[in-house]
Design a protein around this motif. Sequence first.
Motif, PDB file in Angstrom:
ATOM      1  N   MET A  87      35.226  53.193  70.357  1.00 45.12           N
ATOM      2  CA  MET A  87      34.045  52.396  70.708  1.00 45.12           C
ATOM      3  C   MET A  87      33.013  52.459  69.590  1.00 45.12           C
ATOM      4  SD  MET A  87      32.538  50.718  73.284  1.00 45.12           S
ATOM      5  CE  MET A  87      31.673  51.013  74.779  1.00 45.12           C
ATOM      6  N   VAL A  88      32.769  53.653  69.066  1.00 44.49           N
ATOM      7  CA  VAL A  88      31.782  53.819  68.004  1.00 44.49           C
ATOM      8  C   VAL A  88      32.259  53.115  66.727  1.00 44.49           C
ATOM      9  CG1 VAL A  88      30.540  55.500  66.585  1.00 44.49           C
ATOM     10  CG2 VAL A  88      30.910  55.957  69.027  1.00 44.49           C
ATOM     11  N   VAL A  89      33.537  53.222  66.426  1.00 45.20           N
ATOM     12  CA  VAL A  89      34.092  52.532  65.253  1.00 45.20           C
ATOM     13  C   VAL A  89      33.943  51.019  65.410  1.00 45.20           C
ATOM     14  CG1 VAL A  89      36.249  52.014  64.007  1.00 45.20           C
ATOM     15  CG2 VAL A  89      35.669  54.381  64.573  1.00 45.20           C
ATOM     16  N   CYS A  90      34.248  50.507  66.595  1.00 44.78           N
ATOM     17  CA  CYS A  90      34.057  49.059  66.849  1.00 44.78           C
ATOM     18  C   CYS A  90      32.580  48.688  66.714  1.00 44.78           C
ATOM     19  CB  CYS A  90      34.562  48.692  68.241  1.00 44.78           C
ATOM     20  SG  CYS A  90      36.349  48.571  68.383  1.00 44.78           S
ATOM     21  N   GLY A  91      31.703  49.564  67.172  1.00 45.08           N
ATOM     22  CA  GLY A  91      30.270  49.301  67.053  1.00 45.08           C
ATOM     23  C   GLY A  91      29.836  49.174  65.605  1.00 45.08           C
ATOM     24  N   TYR A  94      31.281  46.068  64.090  1.00 53.05           N
ATOM     25  CA  TYR A  94      30.529  44.904  64.549  1.00 53.05           C
ATOM     26  C   TYR A  94      29.267  44.724  63.709  1.00 53.05           C
ATOM     27  CZ  TYR A  94      27.916  41.686  67.491  1.00 53.05           C
ATOM     28  OH  TYR A  94      27.195  40.615  67.929  1.00 53.05           O
ATOM     29  N   VAL A  95      28.552  45.805  63.471  1.00 54.16           N
ATOM     30  CA  VAL A  95      27.328  45.728  62.660  1.00 54.16           C
ATOM     31  C   VAL A  95      27.660  45.212  61.258  1.00 54.16           C
ATOM     32  CG1 VAL A  95      25.492  47.089  61.578  1.00 54.16           C
ATOM     33  CG2 VAL A  95      26.098  47.492  63.984  1.00 54.16           C
ATOM     34  N   VAL A  96      28.709  45.734  60.665  1.00 58.46           N
ATOM     35  CA  VAL A  96      29.101  45.295  59.322  1.00 58.46           C
ATOM     36  C   VAL A  96      29.423  43.803  59.318  1.00 58.46           C
ATOM     37  CG1 VAL A  96      30.892  45.498  57.534  1.00 58.46           C
ATOM     38  CG2 VAL A  96      29.862  47.557  58.531  1.00 58.46           C
ATOM     39  N   THR A  97      30.188  43.340  60.318  1.00 57.82           N
ATOM     40  CA  THR A  97      30.539  41.919  60.338  1.00 57.82           C
ATOM     41  C   THR A  97      29.308  41.043  60.554  1.00 57.82           C
ATOM     42  OG1 THR A  97      31.118  41.973  62.704  1.00 57.82           O
ATOM     43  CG2 THR A  97      32.920  42.262  61.106  1.00 57.82           C
ATOM     44  N   ARG A  98      28.344  41.514  61.326  1.00 55.57           N
ATOM     45  CA  ARG A  98      27.112  40.731  61.534  1.00 55.57           C
ATOM     46  C   ARG A  98      26.275  40.677  60.255  1.00 55.57           C
ATOM     47  NH1 ARG A  98      27.551  36.997  64.577  1.00 55.57           N
ATOM     48  NH2 ARG A  98      25.300  36.805  64.473  1.00 55.57           N
ATOM     49  N   SER A 121      33.772  39.495  64.486  1.00 55.89           N
ATOM     50  CA  SER A 121      32.726  40.199  65.243  1.00 55.89           C
ATOM     51  C   SER A 121      32.912  39.990  66.745  1.00 55.89           C
ATOM     52  CB  SER A 121      31.327  39.766  64.795  1.00 55.89           C
ATOM     53  OG  SER A 121      30.989  38.475  65.265  1.00 55.89           O
ATOM     54  N   LEU A 122      33.320  38.794  67.167  1.00 54.82           N
ATOM     55  CA  LEU A 122      33.563  38.543  68.588  1.00 54.82           C
ATOM     56  C   LEU A 122      34.721  39.374  69.115  1.00 54.82           C
ATOM     57  CD1 LEU A 122      33.098  34.718  69.215  1.00 54.82           C
ATOM     58  CD2 LEU A 122      31.655  36.603  69.965  1.00 54.82           C
ATOM     59  N   MET A 123      35.782  39.509  68.330  1.00 55.32           N
ATOM     60  CA  MET A 123      36.924  40.311  68.767  1.00 55.32           C
ATOM     61  C   MET A 123      36.537  41.795  68.879  1.00 55.32           C
ATOM     62  SD  MET A 123      39.269  38.211  69.489  1.00 55.32           S
ATOM     63  CE  MET A 123      37.970  37.096  69.982  1.00 55.32           C
ATOM     64  N   LEU A 124      35.709  42.260  67.951  1.00 52.62           N
ATOM     65  CA  LEU A 124      35.218  43.637  68.032  1.00 52.62           C
ATOM     66  C   LEU A 124      34.354  43.827  69.277  1.00 52.62           C
ATOM     67  CD1 LEU A 124      34.353  44.077  64.272  1.00 52.62           C
ATOM     68  CD2 LEU A 124      36.025  45.459  65.543  1.00 52.62           C
ATOM     69  N   LEU A 125      33.530  42.860  69.572  1.00 53.72           N
ATOM     70  CA  LEU A 125      32.685  42.916  70.760  1.00 53.72           C
ATOM     71  C   LEU A 125      33.533  42.921  72.027  1.00 53.72           C
ATOM     72  CD1 LEU A 125      29.726  42.983  71.624  1.00 53.72           C
ATOM     73  CD2 LEU A 125      29.723  40.487  71.512  1.00 53.72           C
TER      74      LEU A 125
END
Length: 137
Positions: A87-91, A94-98, A121-125
């Motif tokens: 979850m933290v890695v996806c978080g 996500y920040v990097v992709t944004r 970013s949507l897939m990570l979310l």
Amino acid sequence: MLYPMFALVMCTFVFIFVQLYLRVHAVKSRAVRMRYFKLYQSGEDMQPVPAYLVAGQNHFANLFETPLLFYVAGVLAIVMKVEPTAMVVCGWAYVVTRVVHAIIHCTYNHVLHRAITYWVSLMLLLAMWILLVVNAN
């Protein structure tokens, strides 16, 4: 999840301050009239709005669309004490992709590059929300 959320909040504020600078500069250099910002429309008697201002205002709106789901997932993860490493890695991803999305959108604005980062970013979310539900007690 607090740190990825804080990072995205800081990126949002950096973007806001950069946009403020660009808007003030555009008015001072007469690239746009102050009244443009009243309704974000240029009339027949006004010069065309520079593309970087339009991209900036569009991206500003983007910062309050899908990132809202990120913040909600992050707060729920903290409150529910559901913060597996994935979850933290996806978080963070996500920040990097944004951030990459913002850079693309407000610089060279290549639609395909922007779309790819958006969908990643949507897939990570989506993964974050699935992890949240799967790991909930």
